[in-house]
Design a protein around this motif. Structure first.
Motif, PDB file in Angstrom:
ATOM      1  N   THR A 191      -4.486   9.763  -0.838  1.00 18.36           N
ATOM      2  CA  THR A 191      -3.987   9.978  -2.190  1.00 18.36           C
ATOM      3  C   THR A 191      -4.882   9.271  -3.197  1.00 18.36           C
ATOM      4  OG1 THR A 191      -2.590   7.983  -2.320  1.00 18.36           O
ATOM      5  CG2 THR A 191      -1.669   9.911  -1.204  1.00 18.36           C
ATOM      6  N   SER A 206      -5.331   5.486  -1.743  1.00 18.18           N
ATOM      7  CA  SER A 206      -4.622   4.988  -0.566  1.00 18.18           C
ATOM      8  C   SER A 206      -4.800   5.943   0.596  1.00 18.18           C
ATOM      9  CB  SER A 206      -3.129   4.820  -0.866  1.00 18.18           C
ATOM     10  OG  SER A 206      -2.919   3.911  -1.941  1.00 18.18           O
ATOM     11  N   ILE A 214      -2.933   6.741   4.176  1.00 17.32           N
ATOM     12  CA  ILE A 214      -1.722   6.499   4.970  1.00 17.32           C
ATOM     13  C   ILE A 214      -1.893   7.231   6.295  1.00 17.32           C
ATOM     14  CG2 ILE A 214       0.790   6.709   5.035  1.00 17.32           C
ATOM     15  CD1 ILE A 214       0.668   7.020   1.966  1.00 17.32           C
ATOM     16  N   LEU A 231       4.037   4.349  -3.061  1.00 23.46           N
ATOM     17  CA  LEU A 231       3.443   4.204  -1.734  1.00 23.46           C
ATOM     18  C   LEU A 231       4.485   3.840  -0.694  1.00 23.46           C
ATOM     19  CD1 LEU A 231       0.943   4.082   0.085  1.00 23.46           C
ATOM     20  CD2 LEU A 231       0.622   1.709  -0.655  1.00 23.46           C
ATOM     21  N   SER A 268       2.810   0.861  -6.087  1.00 24.00           N
ATOM     22  CA  SER A 268       3.313   0.312  -4.824  1.00 24.00           C
ATOM     23  C   SER A 268       4.680   0.898  -4.476  1.00 24.00           C
ATOM     24  CB  SER A 268       3.402  -1.212  -4.915  1.00 24.00           C
ATOM     25  OG  SER A 268       4.233  -1.595  -6.006  1.00 24.00           O
ATOM     26  N   THR A 327       5.558   6.258   2.431  1.00 25.90           N
ATOM     27  CA  THR A 327       5.443   5.757   3.809  1.00 25.90           C
ATOM     28  C   THR A 327       6.753   5.920   4.562  1.00 25.90           C
ATOM     29  OG1 THR A 327       3.790   4.120   3.103  1.00 25.90           O
ATOM     30  CG2 THR A 327       4.907   3.730   5.194  1.00 25.90           C
ATOM     31  N   ASN A 380      -1.151   1.545   6.059  1.00 29.19           N
ATOM     32  CA  ASN A 380      -1.605   1.835   4.706  1.00 29.19           C
ATOM     33  C   ASN A 380      -2.897   1.086   4.441  1.00 29.19           C
ATOM     34  OD1 ASN A 380       0.751   3.333   4.160  1.00 29.19           O
ATOM     35  ND2 ASN A 380       1.870   1.455   3.650  1.00 29.19           N
TER      36      ASN A 380
END
Length: 374
Positions: free
Chosen positions: A101, A57, A59, A109, A106, A113, A129
């Motif tokens: 990452t 991911s 961000i 994440l 989820s 965030t 994201n």
């Protein structure tokens, strides 16, 4: 006359010569140390692949105050192992923090965030994201390896057909040096290997071989004009070819390196990772390719050629003849030609009389007895 007396012209005519081929053991030792350091970098530090190859991911937090250390601490506190944090300046003059990452849930994440947005003092909806799958990076890696293998095969076939197979082997040896050195520099630098890096890496392959092909073409010409005519051995003729193309190789590389170095500097100052990845690969590859084509490719070719009995026998004959001429006090033809090209008023009077006892060409005979004019 300034043009004729320039270093490039003097190197081309053989009036000035750098002993490159004759010192091939020294160059081999130096490159051996550099290659060892490159391999050591791969073993000790390894390559850091970007999320495009590993999956995960990304961000992005637009913030003028959030520091990289604080963002990394928040990610670790939320259970993210070994996050990669970068601070970047965007085109509109703003600033953003990117946290990369591995693949996380989820729920993790969403929490990360929210925590990053709270620390930056912005609404969570402004945090972007991006999920990246590892399959895309795998496809890029596979395509890059296939492209590299195809390039090496075509290069070997081209050099073997238009030159000879020993030139192909010498060129591939030089190219392997460039590849290992470039990868080693990336390992020591700690920069991530991204798809942009792969693009830059594949681009340098052509640069790495350009100088080698130019030198080999001159070696082929000198072989036809000098070696085949028993005027010079293969090693000296190849060394002359390197000197004749030396200034051209250096100038061409400098012209290419200056904008690349500027690109790397700009990417470092602006913290633009894409520019750094591309510029570093190009800078190291072009520089290493130029040096390797001069100090590795041609010396390796000469070493392979001197394994041939005919080449060794010819060089021994020419060396014996040169020793006999020196013992007899004969002046080599190249020296005579160089002396005749000089202005007559620039030489001492005794020098013209000592050169094989002959007067310079086209000089009139004056104040001599009639018996000597007959």
């Amino acid at each position: 006359m300034a043009g004729r007396d320039s270093l490039g012209n003097r190197l081309y005519r053989g009036e000035v010569s750098y002993q490159i081929v004759g010192r091939r053991r020294r160059w081999a030792a130096i490159f051996g140390i550099v290659l060892l350091l490159s391999v050591l970098g791969l073993v000790v530090r390894g390559l850091h692949f970007s999320v495009d190859f590993k999956g995960g991911s990304v961000i992005t937090v637009p913030s003028a105050t959030l520091s990289s250390d604080r963002a990394a601490s928040i990610a670790e506190a939320d259970g993210v192992p070994a996050p990669t944090v970068q601070v970047q300046q965007v085109v509109n003059g703003g600033r953003q923090v990117t946290v990369t990452t591995t693949t996380i849930s989820s729920k993790t994440l969403e929490k990360l965030t929210s925590d990053l947005a709270k620390e930056a003092g912005i609404d969570p909806t402004k945090v972007t994201n991006e999920l990246v799958g590892a399959s895309w990076g795998h496809d890029v890696s596979t395509a890059a390896v296939e492209a590299l293998l195809i390039f090496l095969a075509l290069l070997a076939v081209y050099l073997a057909l238009f030159f000879e197979w020993k030139m192909a082997l010498a060129a591939l040896t030089s190219l392997v040096n460039v590849i290992v050195i470039t990868v080693g520099v990336y390992a020591w630098s700690g920069l991530e290997v991204s798809p942009t890096t792969v693009v830059g890496f594949l681009t340098i392959l052509g640069y790495a071989m350009y100088d080698a092909v130019v030198v080999f073409d001159k070696v082929k010409e000198n072989k036809r004009q000098l070696v085949d005519q028993n005027k010079m051995g293969y090693g000296p003729a190849a060394n002359l070819a390197v000197n004749q193309t030396l200034v051209r190789s250096v100038n061409t590389s400098l012209i290419a390196l200056i904008p690349v170095a500027s690109l790397l500097l700009g990417g470092t100052v602006s913290q633009a990772a894409v520019l750094q990845d591309l510029a570093l690969a190009l800078l190291v590859g072009i520089g290493a390719g130029t040096v390797s084509s001069i100090l590795v490719a041609t010396p390796t070719l000469v070493w392979l050629k001197e394994l041939e009995p005919a080449v060794r026998a010819q060089e021994q004959r020419l060396a014996a003849k040169a020793a006999a001429d020196a013992k007899a006090g004969k002046v080599p033809a190249a020296v005579v030609v160089a002396e005749q090209a000089e202005p007559q008023d620039a030489k001492p009077a005794a020098a013209g009389a000592s050169a094989a006892g002959a007067r310079p060409r086209n000089q009139p005979v004056r104040n001599q007895p009639r018996s000597k004019r007959r």
